[in-house]
Enzyme design. Sequence first.
Site, mmCIF file in Angstrom:
data_model
loop_
_atom_site.group_PDB
_atom_site.id
_atom_site.type_symbol
_atom_site.label_atom_id
_atom_site.label_comp_id
_atom_site.label_asym_id
_atom_site.label_seq_id
_atom_site.Cartn_x
_atom_site.Cartn_y
_atom_site.Cartn_z
ATOM 1 N N LYS A 14 -10.207 46.327 39.669
ATOM 2 C CA LYS A 14 -9.996 46.924 41.001
ATOM 3 C C LYS A 14 -9.094 48.148 40.954
ATOM 4 C CE LYS A 14 -12.230 43.541 43.164
ATOM 5 N NZ LYS A 14 -13.416 43.685 43.995
ATOM 6 N N LYS A 74 -11.566 53.471 42.282
ATOM 7 C CA LYS A 74 -12.282 52.916 41.130
ATOM 8 C C LYS A 74 -13.187 53.971 40.491
ATOM 9 C CE LYS A 74 -12.288 48.735 43.828
ATOM 10 N NZ LYS A 74 -13.061 48.108 44.911
ATOM 11 N N GLU A 165 -21.736 48.567 44.255
ATOM 12 C CA GLU A 165 -22.835 48.831 45.187
ATOM 13 C C GLU A 165 -22.309 49.474 46.466
ATOM 14 O OE1 GLU A 165 -24.701 44.994 45.756
ATOM 15 O OE2 GLU A 165 -26.370 45.543 44.463
HETATM 16 C C1 FMN Z 1 -24.295 44.607 41.719
HETATM 17 C C2 FMN Z 1 -22.839 44.423 42.000
HETATM 18 C C3 FMN Z 1 -22.216 45.208 42.960
HETATM 19 C C4 FMN Z 1 -20.841 45.093 43.199
HETATM 20 N N1 FMN Z 1 -20.222 45.967 44.061
HETATM 21 C C5 FMN Z 1 -18.861 45.973 44.133
HETATM 22 C C6 FMN Z 1 -18.170 46.971 44.867
HETATM 23 O O1 FMN Z 1 -18.762 47.828 45.513
HETATM 24 N N2 FMN Z 1 -16.813 46.969 44.851
HETATM 25 C C7 FMN Z 1 -16.100 46.022 44.145
HETATM 26 O O2 FMN Z 1 -14.868 46.084 44.143
HETATM 27 N N3 FMN Z 1 -16.734 45.039 43.457
HETATM 28 C C8 FMN Z 1 -18.087 45.002 43.436
HETATM 29 N N4 FMN Z 1 -18.744 44.020 42.705
HETATM 30 C C9 FMN Z 1 -17.942 42.987 42.002
HETATM 31 C C10 FMN Z 1 -18.250 41.552 42.440
HETATM 32 O O3 FMN Z 1 -17.576 41.253 43.631
HETATM 33 C C11 FMN Z 1 -17.834 40.617 41.299
HETATM 34 O O4 FMN Z 1 -18.684 40.865 40.190
HETATM 35 C C12 FMN Z 1 -17.915 39.143 41.648
HETATM 36 O O5 FMN Z 1 -17.018 38.827 42.663
HETATM 37 C C13 FMN Z 1 -17.648 38.280 40.422
HETATM 38 O O6 FMN Z 1 -16.372 38.553 39.896
HETATM 39 P P1 FMN Z 1 -16.130 39.075 38.412
HETATM 40 O O7 FMN Z 1 -16.990 40.304 38.200
HETATM 41 O O8 FMN Z 1 -14.669 39.440 38.369
HETATM 42 O O9 FMN Z 1 -16.488 37.992 37.454
HETATM 43 C C14 FMN Z 1 -20.095 44.112 42.483
HETATM 44 C C15 FMN Z 1 -20.748 43.311 41.537
HETATM 45 C C16 FMN Z 1 -22.089 43.478 41.269
HETATM 46 C C17 FMN Z 1 -22.723 42.627 40.196
#
Ligand code: FMN
Length: 217
Positions: A14, A74, A165
Amino acid sequence: MDTVSLAKRRYTTKAYDASRRIPQATVDALLEQLRHSPSSVNSQPWHFIVADSAEGKARLAKSTAERFAYNTPKLVDASHVIVFCTRTEMTEAHLNAVLEQEAADGRFRDEQARAAQNQSRRHYVDLHRYDQKDVQHWMEKQTYLALGTALLGAAAHGLDATPIEGFDSKILDAELGLRERGFTSVVILSLGYRAETDFNAGLNKSRLPVSQVFTFL
Ligand SMILES: Cc1cc2nc3c(=O)[nH]c(=O)nc-3n(C[C@H](O)[C@H](O)[C@H](O)COP(=O)(O)O)c2cc1C
């Protein structure tokens, strides 16, 4: 390599340490892994925009400024940012280019094998284009496979990463002139090294339990 540890260790970063940059050799390795992502019928309906300069990342950040401001740091503080783009159409030119590349890479023993591959690929494309009417969605699925490949690859290289995303693809497409080139932005991946202040680094990972996620037959 213990891939389970990698999967558990990686997390969505983050906050980045803006002073740290990924070594070029690591970037090159990651991009090479990305280029080798699998896709249905080897369709490779993607393009990747890589930003590593402050100017380049600022351009990408125009797509988060309005509605997704929480994602802006980010993009601008990460070392490298990759925009995952998908084709807006599966064109004849692309299908022919993939076929020619496969031929050049020695995929076909004879003309019959080449014709069969060409026919098989076109069969799948037409299935999604005309029958299932989801060719755009189908192509985007392939792009998400590439995202998964890059996420695990980043972890393997000891990099921190953020899949994103939360951005305005219309703004980003216009900024990068993507639609004119036959592409649209689908998802972004920031890469670099976490800031000490990243609250997310210290949180436990959370996933649904095995009993809920798997069925064993
Ligand atoms: C396709 C996709 C889009 C995501 N978009 C965002 C985003 O815009 N901002 C963000 O802070 N996290 C984003 N995430 C992070 C997810 O919230 C996170 O992968 C999920 O909560 C699982 O946690 P971890 O990746 O720490 O294991 C995204 C994850 C994926 C896979």
